[in-house]
Design an enzyme around this catalytic site. Structure first.
Site, PDB file in Angstrom:
ATOM      1  N   HIS A 149       0.811  -1.148   0.104  1.00 19.91           N
ATOM      2  CA  HIS A 149       0.090  -0.155  -0.064  1.00 19.91           C
ATOM      3  C   HIS A 149       0.706   1.357  -0.032  1.00 19.91           C
ATOM      4  O   HIS A 149       0.434   2.534  -0.326  1.00 19.91           O
ATOM      5  CB  HIS A 149      -1.011  -0.035   1.252  1.00 19.91           C
ATOM      6  CG  HIS A 149      -0.339   0.198   2.438  1.00 19.91           C
ATOM      7  ND1 HIS A 149      -0.114  -0.476   3.579  1.00 19.91           N
ATOM      8  CD2 HIS A 149      -0.070   1.436   3.193  1.00 19.91           C
ATOM      9  CE1 HIS A 149       0.606  -0.126   4.570  1.00 19.91           C
ATOM     10  NE2 HIS A 149       0.605   1.070   4.507  1.00 19.91           N
ATOM     11  N   ASP A 179      -0.111  -7.547   1.461  1.00 21.51           N
ATOM     12  CA  ASP A 179       0.581  -6.169   1.574  1.00 21.51           C
ATOM     13  C   ASP A 179       1.949  -6.164   1.581  1.00 21.51           C
ATOM     14  O   ASP A 179       2.566  -5.544   2.316  1.00 21.51           O
ATOM     15  CB  ASP A 179      -0.146  -5.322   2.962  1.00 21.51           C
ATOM     16  CG  ASP A 179      -0.031  -3.927   2.751  1.00 21.51           C
ATOM     17  OD1 ASP A 179       0.285  -3.516   1.583  1.00 21.51           O
ATOM     18  OD2 ASP A 179      -0.231  -3.165   3.560  1.00 21.51           O
ATOM     19  N   GLY A 251       3.629   6.293   8.621  1.00 26.14           N
ATOM     20  CA  GLY A 251       4.763   6.587   8.147  1.00 26.14           C
ATOM     21  C   GLY A 251       5.721   5.217   8.524  1.00 26.14           C
ATOM     22  O   GLY A 251       6.703   4.962   8.072  1.00 26.14           O
ATOM     23  N   SER A 253       4.766   2.212   8.141  1.00 25.09           N
ATOM     24  CA  SER A 253       4.434   1.158   7.226  1.00 25.09           C
ATOM     25  C   SER A 253       5.567   0.570   6.393  1.00 25.09           C
ATOM     26  O   SER A 253       6.156   1.419   5.707  1.00 25.09           O
ATOM     27  CB  SER A 253       3.215   1.675   6.434  1.00 25.09           C
ATOM     28  OG  SER A 253       1.977   1.623   7.115  1.00 25.09           O
ATOM     29  N   VAL A 313     -11.504 -26.362  -0.304  1.00 27.76           N
ATOM     30  CA  VAL A 313     -12.599 -26.249   0.734  1.00 27.76           C
ATOM     31  C   VAL A 313     -13.219 -25.115   1.178  1.00 27.76           C
ATOM     32  O   VAL A 313     -12.319 -24.057   1.203  1.00 27.76           O
ATOM     33  CB  VAL A 313     -12.128 -27.256   2.146  1.00 27.76           C
ATOM     34  CG1 VAL A 313     -11.649 -28.514   1.658  1.00 27.76           C
ATOM     35  CG2 VAL A 313     -10.721 -26.421   2.705  1.00 27.76           C
TER      36      VAL A 313
END
Length: 512
Positions: A149, A179, A251, A253, A313
């Site tokens: 992201h 991500d 920030g 991240s 499944v």
């Protein structure tokens, strides 16, 4: 008459005297080297000194980690190329559009009407900043891991090292479902971080988070692992988050979560905040386990994409009430609600209502944990399963398939309150079946759900298909009503549902 100064001096004198009397009385001694209270006894002094030394040792450990790893953490800023427009006009929809429009020109303050957009000059382009984050180096030749992201909308990714040098990074690959993203800069002799084993982490273990919150480069925060295996946060499709109270802010991240050995055990990804307009640290942050990150990154580096394992499944979590209805004592594991035709699961002999409790030697605590393990298994490999069937433990082997573009393992978690049922149903005609993607006669269609009803609180929606009532198949409204009549006197009813995505799952609806 007292002046203001006199009053201040007088009150200060009273406070000083009171402090002296209190200290003398309760301290049991006169002033000793400037101390009001008596010094602790020898044993207490020893304990205090021991505690201080322990705190110093921990602080020194944090300092060493920060020093050892700081060169491996980078700051990332991202830009997007847009057509040349007016100096302060936002070129795309964002929370800042309102701000930019106000400062476009003075008339905007007086004109409630929105100005007509200018025709862009397609020959001129400019880059505008659209975000920032963190990342960490994993190879000497410039491979860097960050969050998907952080870079997904960027036309230009700028990486800044701890020594201040900046590079334009190349996107190698990105996987929004976890991500995770991999980028590379043209550099050599870098200092990569050591990657640890997130399967061995323990709740309560000390960790350090390093990143660039709010643009404050190389910020170090410390805390503990407060939980692990968080897979039901609705942040990404495949999640097994590490929860930490080490301060993580916007920030951070893409930055590393590091243990006391200086090893990366997770990638900081998300925070919990009650304020969407101004999110910030509230004591709860989430990091992707580094083992999951490595699985994705290795494939991104080799092929630019990610292949995931597939069983075929439908699964859901267990709870005591659902287990009571199904005659299952286990409350941990993944309940199989459907087995797809010709799937690896069917070929291996997995049956509906089996409870999978172990996958390749790892315990399966709930549906998300199984989903993540399967997804992180190489297609074509053989896996060992342990399951409970009719109260008996069984072991099976399954040849893991490759996950299709859509479908695969579906997970549904149900929670709710005890209130009345409150749904309306009708027969599934050919037209309705075609409209919702079902098969005619497959069940009864929910046409209305009363707000606040147990069905609504349990996630039942209009368009949901009811296939079974108390494990009895129902193909029309008459069969549905007869099945409910047989349930009279019970405090709950078990429904098997199917949604428009094709996922089948059980739900226990309490009745009052």
């Amino acid at each position: 008459m007292f002046t203001k100064t006199h009053k201040v001096v007088f009150l200060t004198s009273i406070l000083v005297c009171a402090a002296f009397i209190f200290g003398y009385h309760y301290g049991g001694t006169q002033f000793n080297k400037g101390s009001i209270l008596e010094l602790p006894k020898a044993s207490a002094q020893s304990n205090t000194a021991s505690g201080i030394e322990a705190a110093k040792s921990l602080g020194e450990a944090f300092a060493q980690i920060a020093e050892k790893t700081s060169d491996g953490v980078v700051s990332i800023s991202v830009e997007k190329e847009v057509s040349a427009m007016s100096p302060f006009q936002s070129p795309f929809d964002s929370p800042f559009d309102f701000f930019f429009r106000f400062f476009d020109d003075e008339d905007m303050w007086r004109q409630p009407k929105r100005r007509q957009p200018q025709k862009p000059d397609t020959e001129k382009k400019r880059n505008v900043p659209i975000g920032a984050g963190s990342g960490f180096i994993i190879s000497e030749d410039g491979y860097i891991i960050t969050n998907s992201h952080v870079i997904e909308k960027a036309d230009k990714v700028i990486v800044k090292l701890s020594n201040g040098k900046e590079f334009i990074a190349k996107k190698i690959g990105s996987d929004p479902e976890t991500d995770v993203a991999l980028i590379k800069i043209d550099a050599n002799g870098l200092k990569p971080l050591t990657l640890g084993n997130s399967d061995k982490i323990k709740v309560g273990e000390w960790v350090v988070a390093i990143g660039n919150p709010f643009g404050l480069e190389h910020t170090v925060t410390a805390g503990i692992i407060s939980a692990k295996g968080r897979g039901d946060l609705n942040i990404v499709d495949y999640a097994d988050f590490i929860q930490t109270d080490a301060a993580i802010n916007p920030g951070n991240s893409g930055g590393p979560l590091i243990n006391l050995e200086g090893e990366v055990i997770g990638m900081n990804t998300a925070i919990f905040s009650t304020n969407r307009m101004a999110p910030g640290y509230m004591g709860v942050g989430f990091a992707i386990p580094i083992n999951m990150v490595q699985y994705v990154v290795n494939q991104l580096r080799d092929t630019g994409g990610v292949e995931r394992g597939f069983l075929g499944v439908g699964i859901q979590n267990l709870d005591p009430k659902l287990g009571e209805w199904l005659g299952i004592k286990e409350t941990q594991g993944a309940l199989v609600t459907e087995v797809q035709k010709d799937s690896p699961a069917e070929k291996a002999g997995i049956l509906k209502d089996d409870v999978i409790i172990e996958f390749n030697g790892f315990p399966v605590t709930d549906a998300p944990s199984l989903r993540n393990r399967v997804a992180s298994t190489k297609p074509g490999s053989r896996a060992k399963l342990v399951l409970i069937r009719n109260g008996e433990r069984k072991e099976l082997e399954v040849d893991v398939g490759k996950k299709p573009t859509e479908g695969g393992v579906s997970v549904t978690t149900e929670e709710g309150k005890r209130v009345e049922l409150g749904i309306s149903v009708q027969n599934l005609t050919a037209d309705l079946a075609k409209q919702f993607g079902y098969e005619e006669g497959e069940g009864v269609l929910v046409t209305d759900v009363e707000p606040g009803s147990p069905a609504q609180l349990k996630g039942v929606k209009e368009g949901t298909l009811i296939k079974e009532v108390n494990r009895i198949p129902v193909k029309n409204v008459d069969e549905f009503e007869n099945a409910l009549k047989k349930n009279m006197g019970k405090d709950s009813v078990l429904l098997k549902l199917k949604n428009e995505k094709g996922s089948e799952y059980y739900v226990v609806i309490p009745l009052n």
